[in-house]
Design a protein around this motif. Structure first.
Motif, PDB file in Angstrom:
ATOM      1  N   PRO A  75       0.824  -1.214   0.000  1.00 30.72           N
ATOM      2  CA  PRO A  75       0.000   0.000   0.000  1.00 30.72           C
ATOM      3  C   PRO A  75       0.856   1.262   0.000  1.00 30.72           C
ATOM      4  N   THR A  76       0.343   2.289  -0.631  1.00 29.40           N
ATOM      5  CA  THR A  76       1.021   3.576  -0.626  1.00 29.40           C
ATOM      6  C   THR A  76       0.284   4.518   0.322  1.00 29.40           C
ATOM      7  N   LEU A  77       0.982   5.492   0.815  1.00 27.37           N
ATOM      8  CA  LEU A  77       0.418   6.445   1.756  1.00 27.37           C
ATOM      9  C   LEU A  77      -0.683   7.244   1.072  1.00 27.37           C
ATOM     10  N   PRO A  78      -1.917   7.116   1.555  1.00 29.90           N
ATOM     11  CA  PRO A  78      -3.024   7.830   0.903  1.00 29.90           C
ATOM     12  C   PRO A  78      -3.021   9.311   1.240  1.00 29.90           C
ATOM     13  N   LYS A  79      -3.586  10.108   0.367  1.00 29.56           N
ATOM     14  CA  LYS A  79      -3.786  11.536   0.631  1.00 29.56           C
ATOM     15  C   LYS A  79      -5.162  11.786   1.226  1.00 29.56           C
ATOM     16  N   LYS A  80      -6.105  10.882   0.898  1.00 33.34           N
ATOM     17  CA  LYS A  80      -7.477  11.008   1.387  1.00 33.34           C
ATOM     18  C   LYS A  80      -7.938   9.653   1.904  1.00 33.34           C
ATOM     19  N   VAL A 109     -20.467   9.316   6.142  1.00 33.97           N
ATOM     20  CA  VAL A 109     -19.101   9.312   5.636  1.00 33.97           C
ATOM     21  C   VAL A 109     -18.531  10.729   5.636  1.00 33.97           C
ATOM     22  N   ILE A 110     -17.324  10.853   6.193  1.00 35.11           N
ATOM     23  CA  ILE A 110     -16.582  12.112   6.151  1.00 35.11           C
ATOM     24  C   ILE A 110     -15.430  11.913   5.167  1.00 35.11           C
ATOM     25  N   GLU A 111     -15.475  12.630   4.036  1.00 38.18           N
ATOM     26  CA  GLU A 111     -14.384  12.590   3.059  1.00 38.18           C
ATOM     27  C   GLU A 111     -13.237  13.410   3.652  1.00 38.18           C
ATOM     28  N   THR A 112     -12.121  12.752   3.922  1.00 37.80           N
ATOM     29  CA  THR A 112     -11.087  13.358   4.746  1.00 37.80           C
ATOM     30  C   THR A 112      -9.744  13.444   4.029  1.00 37.80           C
ATOM     31  N   THR A 113      -9.151  14.625   4.052  1.00 39.96           N
ATOM     32  CA  THR A 113      -7.797  14.834   3.567  1.00 39.96           C
ATOM     33  C   THR A 113      -6.854  14.649   4.742  1.00 39.96           C
ATOM     34  N   LEU A 114      -5.760  13.928   4.525  1.00 40.53           N
ATOM     35  CA  LEU A 114      -4.784  13.724   5.592  1.00 40.53           C
ATOM     36  C   LEU A 114      -3.743  14.846   5.589  1.00 40.53           C
TER      37      LEU A 114
END
Length: 172
Positions: free
Chosen positions: A26-31, A41-46
């Motif tokens: 897995p790669t580090l997600p941005k969202k 559902v909360i669409e979340t930016t990291l």
């Protein structure tokens, strides 16, 4: 000629193994999505890096951040978290979370402040001991229903443990 062919074949095999080793990692997600106890559902930016965390939602226009969007400030350690509101364009709820995404405390309707020219006037939240913080618009119906003790669920291609490991040891 045989040596050259053997070297080319060996190189191809090594390249294939190298590429196959990357698959499934897995790669580090941005969202990511956070799921509330009621299933919303909360669409979340990291916000993971110090630069992302310092930037936060500064400069983000209201039309570019939906009411049910969030920004998750993801930290590797518990400590007293402090937030301020320079160059923001909408009031925020700041939801403080533990390592397992359990809500510890919420600061409601922290006022926005456009600009940075008068730092003494920029609203600041009281410090809260936590691991992570989630920022949402104060107008969010989802944010309004959240309360201390609620546990948010991570919906992503990675677990919380994998996410933490990827942050600790970023891919080369």
């Amino acid at each position: 000629m045989r040596k050259l062919l053997s070297l080319v074949l060996l190189f191809c095999l090594m390249a294939c193994q190298s590429e196959s080793g990357k698959q499934g990692v897995p790669t580090l997600p941005k969202k990511v999505e956070l799921i509330t106890p009621s299933g919303k559902v909360i669409e979340t930016t990291l916000a993971i890096t110090p630069a992302e965390q310092e930037q936060g939602l500064s400069g983000v226009q209201p039309q570019d951040f939906d009411d049910d969007d969030g920004m998750l400030f993801y930290y590797l350690q518990d400590d007293e978290k402090h937030f301020w509101m320079p160059d923001t364009y909408f009031d925020l709820d700041i939801i403080f979370l533990d390592k397992e995404l359990k809500i510890l405390d919420i600061i409601r309707k922290l006022p926005f402040y456009v600009g940075r020219s008068s730092p003494e006037l920029i609203p600041r939240a009281r410090g809260v001991w936590a691991r992570h913080a989630l920022e949402m618009k104060a107008t969010s119906e989802i944010s309004k229903e959240l309360k201390a003790g609620d546990i948010l669920k991570l919906k992503a291609d990675v677990t919380l443990e994998q996410l933490e490991e990827m942050i600790k040891k970023p891919a080369p």
